[in-house]
Design an enzyme around this catalytic site. Structure first.
Site, PDB file in Angstrom:
ATOM      1  N   HIS A  96       1.091  -9.065   4.377  1.00  0.00           N
ATOM      2  CA  HIS A  96       0.042  -8.175   4.258  1.00  0.00           C
ATOM      3  C   HIS A  96      -0.466  -8.268   2.924  1.00  0.00           C
ATOM      4  O   HIS A  96      -0.529  -7.311   2.117  1.00  0.00           O
ATOM      5  CB  HIS A  96       0.220  -6.768   4.884  1.00  0.00           C
ATOM      6  CG  HIS A  96      -0.906  -6.195   5.155  1.00  0.00           C
ATOM      7  ND1 HIS A  96      -1.123  -5.531   6.526  1.00  0.00           N
ATOM      8  CD2 HIS A  96      -2.056  -5.606   4.542  1.00  0.00           C
ATOM      9  CE1 HIS A  96      -2.240  -4.792   6.378  1.00  0.00           C
ATOM     10  NE2 HIS A  96      -2.758  -4.647   5.340  1.00  0.00           N
TER      11      HIS A  96
ATOM     12  N   TYR B  91     -13.440  -1.961  12.476  1.00  0.00           N
ATOM     13  CA  TYR B  91     -13.773  -0.683  11.457  1.00  0.00           C
ATOM     14  C   TYR B  91     -15.251  -0.499  11.899  1.00  0.00           C
ATOM     15  O   TYR B  91     -15.514   0.585  11.842  1.00  0.00           O
ATOM     16  CB  TYR B  91     -13.391  -1.029  10.098  1.00  0.00           C
ATOM     17  CG  TYR B  91     -11.992  -0.674   9.878  1.00  0.00           C
ATOM     18  CD1 TYR B  91     -11.491   0.469   9.536  1.00  0.00           C
ATOM     19  CD2 TYR B  91     -11.082  -1.876   9.916  1.00  0.00           C
ATOM     20  CE1 TYR B  91     -10.018   0.481   9.179  1.00  0.00           C
ATOM     21  CE2 TYR B  91      -9.776  -1.809   9.558  1.00  0.00           C
ATOM     22  CZ  TYR B  91      -9.340  -0.582   9.469  1.00  0.00           C
ATOM     23  OH  TYR B  91      -7.844  -0.115   8.994  1.00  0.00           O
TER      24      TYR B  91
ATOM     25  N   ASP C  59       2.018   0.525  -8.047  1.00  0.00           N
ATOM     26  CA  ASP C  59       3.358   0.799  -8.603  1.00  0.00           C
ATOM     27  C   ASP C  59       4.388   1.697  -7.995  1.00  0.00           C
ATOM     28  O   ASP C  59       5.542   1.550  -7.719  1.00  0.00           O
ATOM     29  CB  ASP C  59       3.201   1.043 -10.004  1.00  0.00           C
ATOM     30  CG  ASP C  59       2.761   0.055 -11.187  1.00  0.00           C
ATOM     31  OD1 ASP C  59       2.229  -1.204 -10.367  1.00  0.00           O
ATOM     32  OD2 ASP C  59       2.736  -0.007 -12.244  1.00  0.00           O
TER      33      ASP C  59
ATOM     34  N   ASN D 103      -1.916 -10.702   8.020  1.00  0.00           N
ATOM     35  CA  ASN D 103      -2.957  -9.969   8.468  1.00  0.00           C
ATOM     36  C   ASN D 103      -4.358 -10.297   7.837  1.00  0.00           C
ATOM     37  O   ASN D 103      -4.307 -10.640   6.726  1.00  0.00           O
ATOM     38  CB  ASN D 103      -2.422  -8.575   7.589  1.00  0.00           C
ATOM     39  CG  ASN D 103      -3.573  -7.494   7.687  1.00  0.00           C
ATOM     40  OD1 ASN D 103      -3.903  -6.755   8.842  1.00  0.00           O
ATOM     41  ND2 ASN D 103      -4.407  -7.212   6.745  1.00  0.00           N
ATOM     42  N   GLU D 104      -5.217 -10.345   8.751  1.00  0.00           N
ATOM     43  CA  GLU D 104      -6.868 -10.683   8.395  1.00  0.00           C
ATOM     44  C   GLU D 104      -6.783 -11.685   7.342  1.00  0.00           C
ATOM     45  O   GLU D 104      -7.403 -11.660   6.125  1.00  0.00           O
ATOM     46  CB  GLU D 104      -7.188  -9.457   7.780  1.00  0.00           C
ATOM     47  CG  GLU D 104      -7.282  -8.132   8.609  1.00  0.00           C
ATOM     48  CD  GLU D 104      -7.770  -7.015   8.081  1.00  0.00           C
ATOM     49  OE1 GLU D 104      -8.313  -6.975   7.073  1.00  0.00           O
ATOM     50  OE2 GLU D 104      -8.234  -6.106   8.677  1.00  0.00           O
TER      51      GLU D 104
ATOM     52  N   GLN E   2       0.862  -1.288   0.083  1.00  0.00           N
ATOM     53  CA  GLN E   2      -0.108   0.056   0.103  1.00  0.00           C
ATOM     54  C   GLN E   2       0.776   1.396   0.018  1.00  0.00           C
ATOM     55  O   GLN E   2       0.232   2.397  -0.454  1.00  0.00           O
ATOM     56  CB  GLN E   2      -0.839  -0.077   1.166  1.00  0.00           C
ATOM     57  CG  GLN E   2      -1.904  -1.025   1.096  1.00  0.00           C
ATOM     58  CD  GLN E   2      -2.871  -1.023   2.307  1.00  0.00           C
ATOM     59  OE1 GLN E   2      -2.596  -1.710   3.193  1.00  0.00           O
ATOM     60  NE2 GLN E   2      -4.173  -0.546   2.216  1.00  0.00           N
TER      61      GLN E   2
ATOM     62  N   GLU F 153      -5.381  -2.242  14.124  1.00  0.00           N
ATOM     63  CA  GLU F 153      -6.074  -1.199  13.249  1.00  0.00           C
ATOM     64  C   GLU F 153      -7.267  -0.639  13.620  1.00  0.00           C
ATOM     65  O   GLU F 153      -8.293  -1.589  13.974  1.00  0.00           O
ATOM     66  CB  GLU F 153      -6.189  -1.875  11.699  1.00  0.00           C
ATOM     67  CG  GLU F 153      -4.916  -2.092  11.091  1.00  0.00           C
ATOM     68  CD  GLU F 153      -5.351  -2.735   9.568  1.00  0.00           C
ATOM     69  OE1 GLU F 153      -6.375  -2.388   8.976  1.00  0.00           O
ATOM     70  OE2 GLU F 153      -4.488  -3.434   9.039  1.00  0.00           O
TER      71      GLU F 153
ATOM     72  N   ASN G 151      -8.148  -5.890  14.732  1.00  0.00           N
ATOM     73  CA  ASN G 151      -8.614  -4.820  13.947  1.00  0.00           C
ATOM     74  C   ASN G 151     -10.273  -4.780  13.830  1.00  0.00           C
ATOM     75  O   ASN G 151     -11.019  -5.813  13.979  1.00  0.00           O
ATOM     76  CB  ASN G 151      -8.308  -5.244  12.235  1.00  0.00           C
ATOM     77  CG  ASN G 151      -6.822  -5.233  12.208  1.00  0.00           C
ATOM     78  OD1 ASN G 151      -6.144  -4.863  13.219  1.00  0.00           O
ATOM     79  ND2 ASN G 151      -6.221  -5.273  10.876  1.00  0.00           N
TER      80      ASN G 151
ATOM     81  N   HIS H 294      -2.346  -5.094 -12.816  1.00  0.00           N
ATOM     82  CA  HIS H 294      -1.848  -5.018 -14.237  1.00  0.00           C
ATOM     83  C   HIS H 294      -2.668  -5.381 -15.144  1.00  0.00           C
ATOM     84  O   HIS H 294      -2.876  -5.074 -16.233  1.00  0.00           O
ATOM     85  CB  HIS H 294      -0.143  -5.253 -14.228  1.00  0.00           C
ATOM     86  CG  HIS H 294       0.482  -4.517 -13.573  1.00  0.00           C
ATOM     87  ND1 HIS H 294       2.019  -4.834 -13.035  1.00  0.00           N
ATOM     88  CD2 HIS H 294       0.635  -3.087 -12.986  1.00  0.00           C
ATOM     89  CE1 HIS H 294       2.642  -3.912 -12.271  1.00  0.00           C
ATOM     90  NE2 HIS H 294       1.709  -2.857 -12.431  1.00  0.00           N
TER      91      HIS H 294
END
Ligand code: GBH
Length: 492
Positions: free
Chosen positions: A139, A327, A69, A183-184, A36, A396, A325, A56
């Site tokens: 991740h 949200y 990228d 991660n998750e 990220q 998170e 985490n 891509h």
């Protein structure tokens, strides 16, 4: 005089501002992940990941057709990033290592020393700044070769992941004392392997969902045991996993069916990964529902792969803390209709629920993300009660804007509310939460949303060559909480 004091107590009291203090041991942090933020997707010897290939090959699957990228160009700008971390005063920084940056082929026959150097430089600078790294090994940027061999549906990936973990402990273990294996997995096994919305875009709902969870658990346990068998004596660090769920609130709390549905939802989402690690084996309700339904559907064996007794024992107890985490929240209703639906098989019809929202919840720039702070407190309590009061680190929690302004009142409101609920979970409920990590340090590549949803406490100008970073208003607010260790919870 007395009348005046009485007046103050009765009428002004409720309006006075009270600041509340986090425990002294409590730690604050911000988070990012390699794909990220780093960019440099094919520079300095890095090999391709499944996200490079996916963005891509299928740009139409990303909201703005973009990719990682260049992203925030943190591969080149990490010194500037660290100076922001230092200015913020955070205790630690959650980041991830890109597997194909240090092992370009994915295998371990060649090592990319430039990639290793990058992380070593980063860790050295963090150390000089007095910031502890909390490092995620994986991740979501799987080396492409493993995707070509079935990715997280191939049980051999557990061994390859274990070897990757071993190399990372060897290379970086003198700097890193907090490791996150994965991660998750819940998100990977649903979005990436069931719904086809994240790389690699598999739509194998209800089948790969469980195979993927099974392989993640074996991989995690392998990486945990390698650390404790081969490195712990010397390095003395901690290893865990980051797990996520929405909080599930019964839609009608006086309906037994809705209360049961909300419980099932939490077992299928959080329990699927947490139960094998913290209690042992899959949650019973998952075994019962998926086995029974698979039989009705005419499968010759259950869609839920089973662990041997050895595997149950091997996975159980493989977490030195609970990385959580959170949200948002859903209102959960029982859906007996889903119980009748046999084809196509799906994770959703296995759970037999309907997800709902409450119209009073403020939204963010992400369709799935609402501001429901009490969901976090309930989730912390649920995790505490289910899994024998583990140490919990919030790894998170965050809020998205659309990137149009650095005046982010919505984010301040969201995080103020959520951090107050963390404090209540500690001081009123007695849960053992030791840290809070905001997602994310700076706007970055938000997976299938590209750059259209911004979670950063720092704004990044993706139109400028140097990816100019500008703190949002939340930045100063958070800096003050970190500095004073206190938060004003009046009205939250
Ligand atoms: C985290 O996932 C990730 O760890 C992090 O990398 C990410 O940037 C951050 O959240 C913010 O999203 O597109 O409607 O299908 C949080 C859990 C699961 C929430 C997948 C979004 C996709 C919703 N995420 N979900 S949708």
């Amino acid at each position: 005089m007395y009348l005046f004091i009485l007046f103050c107590v009765l009428f002004l009291g409720p309006h006075l501002v009270f600041s509340e203090t986090f425990p002294e041991y409590f730690k604050f942090a911000v988070s990012t992940s390699a794909y990220q933020v780093e960019g440099a997707w094919n520079l300095s010897g890095k090999g391709p990941s499944v996200w490079d290939w996916y963005t891509h090959t299928y740009p139409e699957k990303i909201a703005d057709g973009s990719n990682g990228d260049i992203a925030c160009d943190s591969y080149n700008k990490y010194e500037e990033d660290i100076s922001f971390l230092q200015d913020l005063g955070v205790d630690y920084y959650r980041m991830s290592i890109s597997w194909p940056r240090i092992f370009p082929s994915g295998y371990f026959n060649e090592i990319n020393l430039e990639g290793v150097e990058y992380y070593l430089n980063l860790f050295k600078l963090l150390k000089a700044a007095g910031i502890e790294p909390l490092v995620t090994l994986y991740h979501w940027d799987l080396p492409l070769v493993y995707h070509n061999m079935g990715g997280w549906t191939n049980p051999l990936l557990a061994d390859w992941f274990g070897e990757y973990a071993r190399r990372c402990y060897e290379l970086f273990g003198s700097y890193v004392k907090y490791w996150i294996t994965l991660n998750e997995p819940q998100t990977t096994c649903t979005n990436a392997y069931s719904y086809g919305t994240f790389a690699p875009g598999y739509s194998l709902n209800g089948v790969a969902t469980y195979i993927c969870a099974y392989v993640h658990l074996l991989a995690h346990a392998k990486a945990y045991h390698i650390y404790h068998d081969e490195f712990y004596a010397e390095q003395q660090g901690k290893v865990s996993i980051v797990l996520v769920t929405y909080w599930g609130e019964p839609n009608n709390s006086s309906s037994e069916a809705d209360v049961a549905a909300a419980k099932n939802f939490l077992q299928f989402s959080m329990g699927l990964l947490a139960h094998p690690i913290f209690i042992g084996n899959w949650p019973q309700v998952v075994i019962d529902e998926v086995d029974q339904k698979s039989e009705l559907q005419g499968y010759t064996r259950s869609r839920l792969p089973k662990f041997t007794d050895e595997q149950v024992a091997y996975i159980k107890g493989t977490a030195d803390f609970f990385g959580l985490n959170y949200y948002s929240t859903y209102m959960i209703s029982d859906n007996t209709n889903a119980a009748e639906i046999l084809y196509p098989p799906s994770y959703g019809t296995d759970i037999k629920i309907t997800l709902g929202l409450n119209s009073s919840w403020p939204n963010s720039a992400s369709s799935w993300l609402y501001n429901v702070p009490w969901g976090l407190r309930k989730l912390i309590n649920w995790v505490s009660n289910q899994y024998n009061k583990p140490e919990i680190i919030i790894t998170e929690n965050g809020y998205s804007d659309d990137g149009s302004s650095i005046d982010d009142a919505g984010r301040i409101h969201y995080l103020n509310g959520h951090m107050c609920e963390v404090l209540r979970a500690i001081s009123d409920d007695g849960c053992n939460v030791t840290g809070y990590t905001q997602w994310t340090m700076m706007d970055n590549f938000e997976w299938n949303a590209g750059y259209t949803e911004r979670f950063g406490l720092i704004h990044v100008d993706f139109g400028s060559d140097n990816r100019t970073r500008t703190p949002k208003s939340f930045y100063e607010w958070f800096k003050n909480v970190v500095k004073t260790n206190t938060i004003n919870c009046t009205g939250f």
